[in-house]
Structures are given as C-alpha cells and as structure tokens.
Motif scaffolding. Structure first.
Motif, PDB file in Angstrom:
ATOM      1  N   ILE A  54       0.846  -1.191   0.000  1.00  0.00           N
ATOM      2  CA  ILE A  54       0.000   0.000   0.000  1.00  0.00           C
ATOM      3  C   ILE A  54       0.884   1.245   0.000  1.00  0.00           C
ATOM      4  O   ILE A  54       1.731   1.410   0.880  1.00  0.00           O
ATOM      5  CB  ILE A  54      -0.920   0.010   1.234  1.00  0.00           C
ATOM      6  N   ASP A  55       0.712   2.089  -0.991  1.00  0.00           N
ATOM      7  CA  ASP A  55       1.502   3.325  -1.065  1.00  0.00           C
ATOM      8  C   ASP A  55       1.023   4.354  -0.045  1.00  0.00           C
ATOM      9  O   ASP A  55       1.819   5.024   0.613  1.00  0.00           O
ATOM     10  CB  ASP A  55       1.421   3.931  -2.471  1.00  0.00           C
ATOM     11  N   LYS A  56      -0.305   4.484   0.057  1.00  0.00           N
ATOM     12  CA  LYS A  56      -0.905   5.445   0.975  1.00  0.00           C
ATOM     13  C   LYS A  56      -2.377   5.109   1.141  1.00  0.00           C
ATOM     14  O   LYS A  56      -2.990   4.542   0.229  1.00  0.00           O
ATOM     15  CB  LYS A  56      -0.763   6.877   0.454  1.00  0.00           C
ATOM     16  N   PRO A  57      -2.961   5.445   2.281  1.00  0.00           N
ATOM     17  CA  PRO A  57      -4.413   5.292   2.417  1.00  0.00           C
ATOM     18  C   PRO A  57      -5.127   6.401   1.656  1.00  0.00           C
ATOM     19  O   PRO A  57      -4.649   7.538   1.604  1.00  0.00           O
ATOM     20  CB  PRO A  57      -4.637   5.422   3.934  1.00  0.00           C
ATOM     21  N   VAL A  58      -6.255   6.067   1.034  1.00  0.00           N
ATOM     22  CA  VAL A  58      -7.042   7.107   0.364  1.00  0.00           C
ATOM     23  C   VAL A  58      -7.879   7.879   1.368  1.00  0.00           C
ATOM     24  O   VAL A  58      -8.274   9.017   1.124  1.00  0.00           O
ATOM     25  CB  VAL A  58      -7.947   6.507  -0.733  1.00  0.00           C
ATOM     26  N   VAL A  59      -8.126   7.279   2.514  1.00  0.00           N
ATOM     27  CA  VAL A  59      -8.871   7.939   3.584  1.00  0.00           C
ATOM     28  C   VAL A  59      -8.601   7.191   4.878  1.00  0.00           C
ATOM     29  O   VAL A  59      -8.319   5.983   4.873  1.00  0.00           O
ATOM     30  CB  VAL A  59     -10.393   7.958   3.286  1.00  0.00           C
ATOM     31  N   ILE A  60      -8.647   7.910   5.992  1.00  0.00           N
ATOM     32  CA  ILE A  60      -8.582   7.307   7.321  1.00  0.00           C
ATOM     33  C   ILE A  60      -9.946   7.458   7.959  1.00  0.00           C
ATOM     34  O   ILE A  60     -10.507   8.559   7.981  1.00  0.00           O
ATOM     35  CB  ILE A  60      -7.519   7.992   8.203  1.00  0.00           C
ATOM     36  N   VAL A  61     -10.495   6.364   8.470  1.00  0.00           N
ATOM     37  CA  VAL A  61     -11.776   6.403   9.171  1.00  0.00           C
ATOM     38  C   VAL A  61     -11.527   6.053  10.633  1.00  0.00           C
ATOM     39  O   VAL A  61     -10.928   5.020  10.937  1.00  0.00           O
ATOM     40  CB  VAL A  61     -12.795   5.417   8.562  1.00  0.00           C
ATOM     41  N   LEU A  62     -11.959   6.933  11.518  1.00  0.00           N
ATOM     42  CA  LEU A  62     -11.829   6.687  12.952  1.00  0.00           C
ATOM     43  C   LEU A  62     -13.149   6.167  13.504  1.00  0.00           C
ATOM     44  O   LEU A  62     -14.199   6.791  13.299  1.00  0.00           O
ATOM     45  CB  LEU A  62     -11.428   7.966  13.683  1.00  0.00           C
ATOM     46  N   THR A  63     -13.095   5.052  14.213  1.00  0.00           N
ATOM     47  CA  THR A  63     -14.321   4.507  14.808  1.00  0.00           C
ATOM     48  C   THR A  63     -14.811   5.375  15.959  1.00  0.00           C
ATOM     49  O   THR A  63     -16.005   5.389  16.261  1.00  0.00           O
ATOM     50  CB  THR A  63     -14.115   3.073  15.303  1.00  0.00           C
ATOM     51  N   HIS A  64     -13.903   6.122  16.599  1.00  0.00           N
ATOM     52  CA  HIS A  64     -14.262   7.121  17.611  1.00  0.00           C
ATOM     53  C   HIS A  64     -13.028   7.939  17.939  1.00  0.00           C
ATOM     54  O   HIS A  64     -11.968   7.744  17.334  1.00  0.00           O
ATOM     55  CB  HIS A  64     -14.891   6.485  18.858  1.00  0.00           C
TER      56      HIS A  64
END
Length: 242
Positions: A54-64
């Motif tokens: 993986i080069d980079k995440p396209v988005v980070i999602v935080l569960t909280h």
C-alpha cells in the motif's frame, strides 16, 4: 497480520498492533485505514503498508475519538495528504486533541473514571495531536468514492459518535462497540452509555454481516454475538424487574 476476504474480493487486513487493532480495507489500488493506534505503534502501521504493497491510504476512518484510536491520525493525514472521517458527534474531541474517559462498567474503574471526569482531570495519555481538518459525517455515509464498497453505521454507546464500517455487507469493523476479551466477553469495559451498546449490537446483527472485528481482541462471529446479546438482554430485563 490476519486477512479476511469478502465474496467480492475486498480484503480486510488486521495489523499487528498491541494497543488498538488497526485495519486496512483494500480493493485493487485503494486502501482505507481504520483507526491509527498510539504514537509508539506508528512504525507498525507503516511497515504493514509496505508489506502489503500500500503506497498510501485514500482515507482514514476513525471509529471514535479516543487517544488509542486517534494517536497518529494527524501525522498520517499530513504525510499522505488524505481525508480523515469521523462521526460528527465525536469531531469536537478530535479537533481539541483530547477526550473525557468513558465510564468504567465495573468497579473499581467505574468510580475512578467518574472521579476523574467530574473534576475535569485530563491525564497525559488522553492527549493526542489535534486533527481539526477531519470531515465530520453522519450515519449512512457511503465510502464508494474512495473505491471501496463500504458504509458508515452509527453504533453509539462507547462514545456518542462511535461508528462501525460495514464492508460488502459481510464484515463489520466495530471499534469499541464490542471487544473479545480473554474470557470470551464482548461487552466493552468502558462505555459512556452502556444501554446504547446493546442497541448498537442489534443494529450490527441486522446488517447480516458474518464477522465483527473489534479494536481490542479477536473476531466475533454473528452466531457468537447473537448468543452474547441474548444473555445481555436477559440481564437488562432482570435489572428492570428488580
């Protein structure tokens, strides 16, 4: 690392973190990073990215918005110039860089957390680099714009804005809505609104997902969650009768 694959070929990869399970959701060249753990585990995430290509995440999602989930989010947002998503009810804590401790469910943690919060004490480990440029969202947001067939499901209880990520309607990444402790329990040891936790379990079961992947502990199958949910609902009913 451990990997689950949906029937549509989407991979969910659990990293080798210790403090908080972080996950990559991967489809073709797109990857979502779910939660970011604490500063000391930053290198684990970056090494895992290289290992799985993986080069980079396209988005980070935080569960909280707790420190053990948001500890590296601002660092990664800046480094990879990616979006950050969090529920609107948890955005303020992420913007400030600290949050109250959720109440402990059992003693002595219940008394300790209530004492700390009532006096507005902020312990050093509660703080993390603020992330004011995160995108606050609500229930039902679809993540297809990031190349992944996934959606946000509001699952409050641990915090007001706790969310789960539903992948291909098969796998749910549930944050701290549930755990899997060494003794097999799944109710989180800390929760701001304990009664809402069980209601969130019902929402998760109704998705039809086969597996529920928590931020602490191993996977829970839908059958196991149903079993534990039935026990929890019986306990609630007995308390109300008394």
């Amino acid at each position: 690392m451990h990997t689950w694959i949906t029937k549509y070929g989407t991979k969910v990869i659990r990293l080798n973190n210790f403090r908080c399970n972080c996950y990559f959701i991967v489809k073709e060249n797109n990857a979502i990073l779910v939660d970011t753990s604490i500063r000391a585990e930053r290198s684990i995430i970056e090494k895992a990215m290289k290992k799985v290509g993986i080069d980079k995440p396209v988005v980070i999602v935080l569960t909280h918005n707790h420190f053990d989930h948001a500890g590296n989010v601002e660092f990664f947002r800046r480094k990879y110039n990616c979006d950050v998503i969090i529920h609107e009810k948890d955005y303020e804590g992420l913007r400030k860089g600290y949050t109250d401790l959720p109440d402990g469910i059992n003693q002595p943690f219940k008394s300790a957390t209530r004492f700390i919060n009532s006096r507005k004490i902020i312990l050093p480990f509660q703080k993390f680099p603020p992330c004011p440029k995160a995108i606050p969202v609500s229930d039902g947001v679809i993540l297809k714009k990031y190349g992944i067939n996934a959606r946000i499901l509001s699952t409050p209880g641990h915090t007001d804005g706790s969310i789960s990520i539903i992948v291909d309607e098969e796998i749910a990444l549930v944050g701290d809505c549930m755990v899997r402790s060494v003794n097999g329990e799944i109710f989180p040891p800390f929760a701001k609104h304990p009664d809402e936790v069980t209601r969130s379990w019902i929402k998760l079961i109704n998705t039809g997902c086969r597996f529920f992947l928590p931020a602490h502990g191993n996977e829970n199958s839908s059958e196991y969650v149903r079993k534990k949910m039935k026990k929890q609902l019986n306990t609630i009913m007995l308390k109300r009768i008394k």
